[in-house]
Design an enzyme around this catalytic site. Structure first.
Site, PDB file in Angstrom:
ATOM      1  N   ASP A  36      97.662  79.154  -5.605  1.00 20.95           N
ATOM      2  CA  ASP A  36      97.190  77.827  -5.241  1.00 20.95           C
ATOM      3  C   ASP A  36      98.649  77.077  -4.910  1.00 20.95           C
ATOM      4  O   ASP A  36      99.493  76.910  -5.813  1.00 20.95           O
ATOM      5  CB  ASP A  36      96.565  77.118  -6.422  1.00 20.95           C
ATOM      6  CG  ASP A  36      95.825  75.856  -6.013  1.00 20.95           C
ATOM      7  OD1 ASP A  36      96.495  75.207  -4.974  1.00 20.95           O
ATOM      8  OD2 ASP A  36      95.350  75.105  -6.709  1.00 20.95           O
ATOM      9  N   GLY A 109      90.748  83.454 -11.462  1.00 22.97           N
ATOM     10  CA  GLY A 109      90.928  84.572 -10.481  1.00 22.97           C
ATOM     11  C   GLY A 109      92.534  85.005 -10.510  1.00 22.97           C
ATOM     12  O   GLY A 109      93.055  86.116 -10.655  1.00 22.97           O
ATOM     13  N   ASN A 171      90.760  77.070 -25.603  1.00 22.06           N
ATOM     14  CA  ASN A 171      90.940  75.509 -25.457  1.00 22.06           C
ATOM     15  C   ASN A 171      89.951  74.666 -26.107  1.00 22.06           C
ATOM     16  O   ASN A 171      90.320  73.649 -26.754  1.00 22.06           O
ATOM     17  CB  ASN A 171      90.469  75.478 -23.996  1.00 22.06           C
ATOM     18  CG  ASN A 171      91.602  75.463 -22.940  1.00 22.06           C
ATOM     19  OD1 ASN A 171      92.877  75.993 -23.289  1.00 22.06           O
ATOM     20  ND2 ASN A 171      91.099  75.907 -21.636  1.00 22.06           N
ATOM     21  N   ASN A 193      97.915  71.360 -23.844  1.00 27.62           N
ATOM     22  CA  ASN A 193      99.162  72.122 -23.562  1.00 27.62           C
ATOM     23  C   ASN A 193     100.428  71.787 -24.288  1.00 27.62           C
ATOM     24  O   ASN A 193     101.193  72.715 -24.674  1.00 27.62           O
ATOM     25  CB  ASN A 193      99.585  71.873 -22.047  1.00 27.62           C
ATOM     26  CG  ASN A 193      98.596  72.511 -21.079  1.00 27.62           C
ATOM     27  OD1 ASN A 193      97.741  73.352 -21.642  1.00 27.62           O
ATOM     28  ND2 ASN A 193      98.534  72.279 -19.894  1.00 27.62           N
ATOM     29  N   GLU A 219     110.108  93.509 -34.469  1.00 24.37           N
ATOM     30  CA  GLU A 219     109.569  93.466 -35.741  1.00 24.37           C
ATOM     31  C   GLU A 219     108.283  92.787 -36.006  1.00 24.37           C
ATOM     32  O   GLU A 219     107.444  93.156 -36.770  1.00 24.37           O
ATOM     33  CB  GLU A 219     110.901  92.633 -36.624  1.00 24.37           C
ATOM     34  CG  GLU A 219     112.166  93.273 -36.709  1.00 24.37           C
ATOM     35  CD  GLU A 219     113.215  92.368 -37.331  1.00 24.37           C
ATOM     36  OE1 GLU A 219     114.192  92.829 -37.460  1.00 24.37           O
ATOM     37  OE2 GLU A 219     112.933  91.260 -37.539  1.00 24.37           O
TER      38      GLU A 219
HETATM   39  N1  LIG Z   1      95.127  75.154 -22.072  1.00 28.68           N
HETATM   40  C1  LIG Z   1      94.984  75.100 -20.526  1.00 28.68           C
HETATM   41  N2  LIG Z   1      93.783  75.694 -20.058  1.00 28.68           N
HETATM   42  C2  LIG Z   1      93.816  75.751 -18.656  1.00 28.68           C
HETATM   43  C3  LIG Z   1      94.610  74.965 -17.921  1.00 28.68           C
HETATM   44  N3  LIG Z   1      94.196  74.747 -16.564  1.00 28.68           N
HETATM   45  C4  LIG Z   1      93.173  75.509 -16.507  1.00 28.68           C
HETATM   46  N4  LIG Z   1      92.940  76.155 -17.935  1.00 28.68           N
HETATM   47  C5  LIG Z   1      91.852  77.040 -18.239  1.00 28.68           C
HETATM   48  O1  LIG Z   1      92.209  78.399 -17.457  1.00 28.68           O
HETATM   49  C6  LIG Z   1      91.104  78.939 -16.968  1.00 28.68           C
HETATM   50  C7  LIG Z   1      91.429  79.545 -15.665  1.00 28.68           C
HETATM   51  O2  LIG Z   1      91.396  78.505 -14.973  1.00 28.68           O
HETATM   52  P1  LIG Z   1      92.585  78.426 -13.681  1.00 28.68           P
HETATM   53  O3  LIG Z   1      93.854  78.069 -14.232  1.00 28.68           O
HETATM   54  O4  LIG Z   1      92.081  77.140 -12.769  1.00 28.68           O
HETATM   55  O5  LIG Z   1      92.523  79.838 -12.750  1.00 28.68           O
HETATM   56  P2  LIG Z   1      93.462  80.477 -11.940  1.00 28.68           P
HETATM   57  O6  LIG Z   1      93.848  81.436 -12.970  1.00 28.68           O
HETATM   58  O7  LIG Z   1      94.430  79.735 -11.370  1.00 28.68           O
HETATM   59  O8  LIG Z   1      92.555  81.198 -10.880  1.00 28.68           O
HETATM   60  P3  LIG Z   1      92.205  80.818  -9.466  1.00 28.68           P
HETATM   61  O9  LIG Z   1      92.083  79.156  -9.611  1.00 28.68           O
HETATM   62  O10 LIG Z   1      90.626  81.168  -9.576  1.00 28.68           O
HETATM   63  O11 LIG Z   1      92.737  81.234  -8.492  1.00 28.68           O
HETATM   64  C8  LIG Z   1      89.894  77.970 -17.317  1.00 28.68           C
HETATM   65  O12 LIG Z   1      89.455  78.491 -18.561  1.00 28.68           O
HETATM   66  C9  LIG Z   1      90.553  76.656 -17.528  1.00 28.68           C
HETATM   67  O13 LIG Z   1      89.824  76.018 -18.405  1.00 28.68           O
HETATM   68  C10 LIG Z   1      95.781  74.103 -18.495  1.00 28.68           C
HETATM   69  O14 LIG Z   1      96.596  73.386 -18.295  1.00 28.68           O
HETATM   70  N5  LIG Z   1      95.707  74.231 -20.051  1.00 28.68           N
HETATM   71 MG   LIG Z   2      94.076  78.025  -9.723  1.00 30.22          MG
END
Ligand SMILES: Nc1nc2c(ncn2[C@@H]2O[C@H](COP(=O)(O)OP(=O)(O)OP(=O)(O)O)[C@@H](O)[C@H]2O)c(=O)[nH]1
Ligand SMILES: [Mg+2]
Length: 382
Positions: A36, A109, A171, A193, A219
């Protein structure tokens, strides 16, 4: 940001996560990848001077929450080649490479599909180096799409042979910790985060500072992972308090160690923790302790206070108490595990808790608790 006041000028261990330029700037040895394009812009606009712009990779569109789309994009858009090129350049700047931390989420993804491809390439190119994989595991309540469990199963399967330690982060559990322990209503990813970052920071303390009892990456793997199938530790962090609460409490090693083993301190959903058996635990404690000099020259006959690095003996006593379980249910290890704990101590307190009176400041723990996997063996023991 690096706080020079905490760092011993002769100790250059903090350079394990930074490379120093001729101009004296510390550049993180970090590479960011997202298909993205908005993520790249966001990182570079939020921290324009911190990260090397060429280490922040962005492409044209995301992977539509599809693991296989991610794997396809990794080859089609040459994402893995780009990443490996940047990794090799960073590795050239290292003098003693221990291994890699690969952060990704299993639900989307890009994180799952491209993450897997990159992990395979890393394993192939640097086969003797340790790979730590902190992952955001999908949680039922906070899933952004209904296909997250599928992506997660595929990623778990495809990375099973290439990673040394997979650190589970959930999460949902972290949201609950932020809400209940930090007393923040309706937290967002920013809060989540921050807590995850603190935990990872605590885990890596002994890699970044000179430690009294060190815990290097290899270790940690040796102590934590008996075999590849048991390489899924969960992480916990203590003490976590809201702004209003932290000044009303003193944190002794005993209190912190006890809190580490509470279900509410774990960054994953482990409701079955008390009835479980641990296979191993790595505990990393950091901070100083305030104590009184025996023959002090303090004001009006009072002994003088001095700040000392924490004592390993106190931590061992605290761990023994946790194991014996006085008025709490004891922390039980699998019957064939004799020692169980690996302790790392670092005297440098975390920057956030740099209060004059801070005692033990922060610590973290990893342990394995896959009851189902070890249950058949448990039946052979009383
Ligand atoms: N802890 C945390 N989880 C996140 C954050 N952003 C997304 N997620 C989680 O990460 C998972 C994957 O979401 P994305 O990161 O949007 O997916 P991606 O890997 O970018 O994949 P695509 O957008 O499909 O290309 C989901 O379960 C979200 O809830 C973040 O900033 N912090
Ligand atoms: Mg994404």
């Amino acid at each position: 940001m690096l706080q020079k006041s905490f760092v011993d000028p002769d100790d250059t261990s903090y350079n394990s996560f930074f490379s120093e330029t001729h101009a004296g700037q510390h550049v993180p040895r970090a590479i960011f990848v997202d298909t993205d394009p908005s993520t790249r812009n966001e990182i570079l606009s939020e921290s324009p001077d911190l990260f090397h712009p060429e280490n922040v990779l962005g492409y044209k569109q995301d992977c539509k929450n599809n693991f296989f789309e991610g794997r396809f994009m990794a080859s089609h858009l040459k994402v893995k080649e780009d990443v490996l090129d940047r990794v090799r350049l960073q590795v050239d700047l290292c003098s003693n490479l221990q291994g890699f931390f690969v952060f990704h989420a299993f639900g989307g993804g890009t994180g799952s599909g491209i993450g897997c491809e990159i992990l395979h390439d890393l394993h192939e190119a640097f086969d003797k180096k340790v790979i730590f994989q902190p992952i955001v595991f999908p949680s039922r309540q906070f899933a952004s799409s209904m296909v997250e469990p599928y992506n997660c199963i595929f990623s778990t399967f495809y990375t099973r042979d290439v990673v040394d330690v997979t650190m589970m982060l959930d999460n949902q559990a972290v949201y609950q910790m932020v809400e209940s322990k930090q007393c923040i209503k309706n937290p967002d990813f920013h809060h989540v985060n921050r807590l995850i970052a603190q935990t990872i920071s605590a885990c890596t303390t002994s890699l970044r500072f000179e430690a009294q009892l060190s815990a290097k990456m290899t270790e940690i793997v040796t102590n934590l992972v008996p075999s590849k199938e048991f390489r899924y530790p969960v992480l916990s962090l203590a003490p976590i308090r809201g702004k209003d609460q932290e000044n009303h409490e003193t944190f002794s090693p005993q209190e912190i160690v006890t809190e580490l083993f509470e279900t509410s301190s774990v960054l994953s959903d482990v409701s079955h923790l008390k009835s479980n058996r641990y296979l191993a635990a790595v505990i990393l404690l950091r901070g100083n302790e305030e104590s009184f000099k025996e023959q002090g020259d303090g004001v009006a006959g009072y002994p003088k206070k001095e700040t000392l690095p924490m004592e390993a003996n106190k931590c061992i006593t605290a761990l023994q108490t946790v194991k014996d379980g006085t008025h709490r249910s004891p922390v039980k290890f699998a019957p064939w595990v004799s020692a169980g704990f690996k302790v790392g101590l670092v005297a440098v307190p975390p920057a956030r808790d740099a209060r004059a009176h801070s005692e033990y400041s922060s610590s973290t723990l990893h342990f394995l608790n896959f009851r189902k996997l070890i249950k058949p063996n448990l039946q052979n023991f009383p």
